[in-house]
Write a protein that holds these residues in place. Structure first.
Motif, PDB file in Angstrom:
ATOM      1  N   ASP A 381       0.823  -1.209   0.000  1.00  0.00           N
ATOM      2  CA  ASP A 381       0.000   0.000   0.000  1.00  0.00           C
ATOM      3  C   ASP A 381       0.856   1.257   0.000  1.00  0.00           C
ATOM      4  O   ASP A 381       0.492   2.283  -0.583  1.00  0.00           O
ATOM      5  N   GLN A 382       2.042   1.187   0.618  1.00  0.00           N
ATOM      6  CA  GLN A 382       2.925   2.351   0.646  1.00  0.00           C
ATOM      7  C   GLN A 382       3.554   2.606  -0.720  1.00  0.00           C
ATOM      8  O   GLN A 382       3.753   3.761  -1.103  1.00  0.00           O
ATOM      9  N   LEU A 383       3.865   1.547  -1.446  1.00  0.00           N
ATOM     10  CA  LEU A 383       4.442   1.725  -2.779  1.00  0.00           C
ATOM     11  C   LEU A 383       3.485   2.519  -3.663  1.00  0.00           C
ATOM     12  O   LEU A 383       3.901   3.441  -4.382  1.00  0.00           O
ATOM     13  N   GLN A 384       2.193   2.188  -3.584  1.00  0.00           N
ATOM     14  CA  GLN A 384       1.216   2.914  -4.384  1.00  0.00           C
ATOM     15  C   GLN A 384       1.074   4.347  -3.888  1.00  0.00           C
ATOM     16  O   GLN A 384       0.952   5.286  -4.678  1.00  0.00           O
ATOM     17  N   ARG A 385       1.137   4.524  -2.583  1.00  0.00           N
ATOM     18  CA  ARG A 385       0.999   5.870  -2.017  1.00  0.00           C
ATOM     19  C   ARG A 385       2.183   6.751  -2.412  1.00  0.00           C
ATOM     20  O   ARG A 385       2.013   7.945  -2.710  1.00  0.00           O
ATOM     21  N   LEU A 386       3.371   6.182  -2.434  1.00  0.00           N
ATOM     22  CA  LEU A 386       4.560   6.931  -2.867  1.00  0.00           C
ATOM     23  C   LEU A 386       4.397   7.419  -4.301  1.00  0.00           C
ATOM     24  O   LEU A 386       4.732   8.568  -4.629  1.00  0.00           O
ATOM     25  N   VAL A 387       3.868   6.543  -5.148  1.00  0.00           N
ATOM     26  CA  VAL A 387       3.635   6.924  -6.550  1.00  0.00           C
ATOM     27  C   VAL A 387       2.572   8.010  -6.637  1.00  0.00           C
ATOM     28  O   VAL A 387       2.739   9.016  -7.341  1.00  0.00           O
ATOM     29  N   ASP A 388       1.482   7.817  -5.915  1.00  0.00           N
ATOM     30  CA  ASP A 388       0.383   8.787  -5.967  1.00  0.00           C
ATOM     31  C   ASP A 388       0.825  10.170  -5.492  1.00  0.00           C
ATOM     32  O   ASP A 388       0.324  11.193  -5.989  1.00  0.00           O
ATOM     33  N   MET A 389       1.777  10.202  -4.547  1.00  0.00           N
ATOM     34  CA  MET A 389       2.237  11.473  -4.001  1.00  0.00           C
ATOM     35  C   MET A 389       3.456  12.038  -4.750  1.00  0.00           C
ATOM     36  O   MET A 389       3.981  13.087  -4.384  1.00  0.00           O
ATOM     37  N   ASN A 390       3.902  11.320  -5.778  1.00  0.00           N
ATOM     38  CA  ASN A 390       5.008  11.769  -6.627  1.00  0.00           C
ATOM     39  C   ASN A 390       6.267  12.086  -5.813  1.00  0.00           C
ATOM     40  O   ASN A 390       6.906  13.136  -5.980  1.00  0.00           O
TER      41      ASN A 390
END
Length: 538
Positions: A381-390
């Motif tokens: 879930d953090q990997l996706q959040r890192l991407v979403d937050m650029n």
């Protein structure tokens, strides 16, 4: 008057490779075939035959400690003597005999790793170091920089007892009602503050030593955390040392200063003095606010969302609470200052992402380039959040050399399956730069690139860890060139061999694209150029 370099294999940042390029006044003029470049040759121009050498942009280590590395080069290098506790103690005893401390000097060393000890599997204690000396203080820091051991003389000088308060974000080891000499994270400051401070000339000499060593491995720029190398040393003195070296022409590595301030008050004073991201010169610029969010995996002080799989008594610990992170990141973001936060444990990543999210909500910014330094233990879930937050990712591929042996045991199979997932983040559209955290590791980019490509230890003693996360050779090169430039907002003029870009470049003795992945680390650096000037020749 320009210089034309011919008969080379030139990686411009894209394939195929080119044959030649030219440079004038520190800037790339043209790139192309030998014939095309020689056609531009005018009276007074110089032609240099590179005899088949591979040329790429100068390497950018996007997270290291230049001043600390200079200090490391002057003190006892334990990294070459960490096969056993007995061997390490014998080496330090010999070092102390050859460099006897004078006055109030300490014997200082760095680089031990108790996981490599063959005669014991514990951290060294005060009683071990007392075998080196009980007459003068001794401090030996673990390779990760998040744990150290001091001897009884140092404990006496510091006045440590079982009643000494345990600071937040740190720990002082206690055994049988007395300090055992082991000191972790924030508690280490009290030790470092007791060591006599260097003067400015000594700081400059350490920087010179460091830059010379960095040029030797092809590094032309370092994103460097230096203001807390000596916590009691004013940041102004360190900044002046860099600026004076630039003025006299002896600063041979560009510095993008990851400005480490552990308090909001200190950060505000720094900003009030006119400092902010990208302020400075082409040789020394202020970079991001640097924050150390947690400890290390090897010392089990990285902050996890669940207890360590091999030590259920601890989750590690944060070095700042959530409010402190919110305040510091929020302030920096509000004034347009980039932020780079050391996070190794997944709980630490949660805290930083929460703080950045709050800062963005209060003051939206499309191109903040805030980043996570290390970004090691992560959940899906953090990997996706890192991407979403650029977020920008400051990876250390060289950590695979050691950590691939311990990560599953430390954090469990499930969490290990989504950790060190820098390729996933790259494929998600994030910029992933590379570095070594030197002196945690040797600053050699080619060793780090080999780990990025092979995903296993340099001695090939284990199977690849998450092989689907392996970089291609081109991605590994880019992580040390253009992505480092992206981290410092300079991708339009640095990190490529293209017309108009700064002429920072490296000549290698072999073509990495034609070299076996397990031999990338052995490619020799033949020459390093900064603004077209040779700063290292083999």
């Amino acid at each position: 008057m320009k210089t034309i370099y011919t008969n080379a294999k030139v990686y411009t940042g894209t394939l195929p490779l080119q044959q030649a390029f030219s440079e004038e006044n520190g800037v790339i003029c043209a790139v192309g075939s030998n014939a095309e470049l020689l056609q531009t040759c005018a009276e007074g121009d110089q032609v240099v035959d590179l005899k088949g050498g591979f040329v790429c942009p100068g390497f950018i280590d996007s997270h290291m400690h230049v001043l600390n590395y200079g200090k490391f080069l002057q003190n006892a290098d334990l990294s070459q003597h960490t096969d056993s506790l007995e061997g390490m103690l014998a080496y330090v005893s010999e070092f102390a005999a050859q460099h006897p401390p004078k006055g109030n000097e300490w014997i200082i060393g760095r680089g031990w790793n108790h996981d490599y000890f063959t005669d014991t599997h514990r951290m060294p204690t005060r009683w071990d170091l007392d075998r080196i000396s009980t007459e003068y203080p001794v401090v030996l820091t673990r390779c990760c920089g998040h744990a150290l051991t001091i001897n009884s003389k140092a404990i006496e000088l510091l006045g440590l007892t079982a009643d000494t308060p345990q600071p937040e974000g740190g720990a002082i080891g206690i055994v049988d009602g007395q300090p055992d000499g082991i000191v972790l994270d924030n508690s280490m400051n009290m030790v470092y503050e007791a060591i006599p401070l260097p003067d400015k000339e000594s700081v400059k000499q350490m920087i010179r030593l460091s830059c010379k060593a960095l040029n030797k491995v092809g590094i032309t720029e370092a994103h460097s955390d230096d203001y807390e190398s000596y916590p009691a040393l004013p940041w102004q003195l360190v900044k002046e040392a860099f600026e004076e070296l630039e003025a006299d022409g002896t600063l041979t590595v560009r510095i993008y200063e990851q400005s480490n301030f552990p308090t909001l008050e200190g950060l505000k004073e720094f900003v009030a003095a006119g400092n902010n991201t990208c302020v400075g010169t082409p040789m020394f610029r202020t970079g991001p606010l640097k924050i150390v969010g947690d400890g290390s995996l090897g010392a089990r002080t990285a902050y996890m969302s669940a207890p360590y799989a091999d030590d259920a008594s601890t989750c590690g610990f944060p070095l700042f609470n959530q409010q402190e992170l919110d305040d510091m990141i929020g302030y920096a973001h509000s004034i347009g200052m980039q932020v780079a936060v050391h996070c190794i444990g997944d709980k630490s990543v949660d805290m930083v992402l929460d703080a950045v999210e709050k800062a963005q909500k209060a003051n939206p910014c499309a191109d903040h380039r805030h980043g996570i330094v290390h970004c090691q233990v992560t959940r899906a879930d953090q990997l996706q959040r890192l991407v979403d937050m650029n977020m920008h990712i400051y990876a250390q591929s060289i950590f695979i050399d050691y950590d691939s042996h311990i990560v599953e045991a430390r954090v469990g199979k499930e969490k290990a399956s989504t950790s060190y997932s820098w390729k996933t983040l790259l494929q998600g559209g994030l910029s992933v730069s590379n570095g070594t955290d030197c002196p945690v590791e040797r600053p050699d980019p080619l060793r780090s690139m080999q780990c990025a490509v092979t995903r296993r230890s340099l001695n090939q003693s284990n199977q690849p860890y998450l092989p689907h996360e392996a970089f291609t050779v081109q991605e590994a090169l880019d992580s040390y060139t253009i992505h480092g430039a992206i981290a410092s907002f300079e991708e339009n003029g640095k990190g490529r061999i293209l017309p108009g870009y700064v002429a920072d470049f490296v000549v290698l003795g072999q073509d990495p694209f034609q070299t076996d992945a397990e031999a990338l680390k052995d490619i020799p650096v033949m020459a390093t150029y900064l603004s077209g000037k040779n700063v290292y020749s083999a």
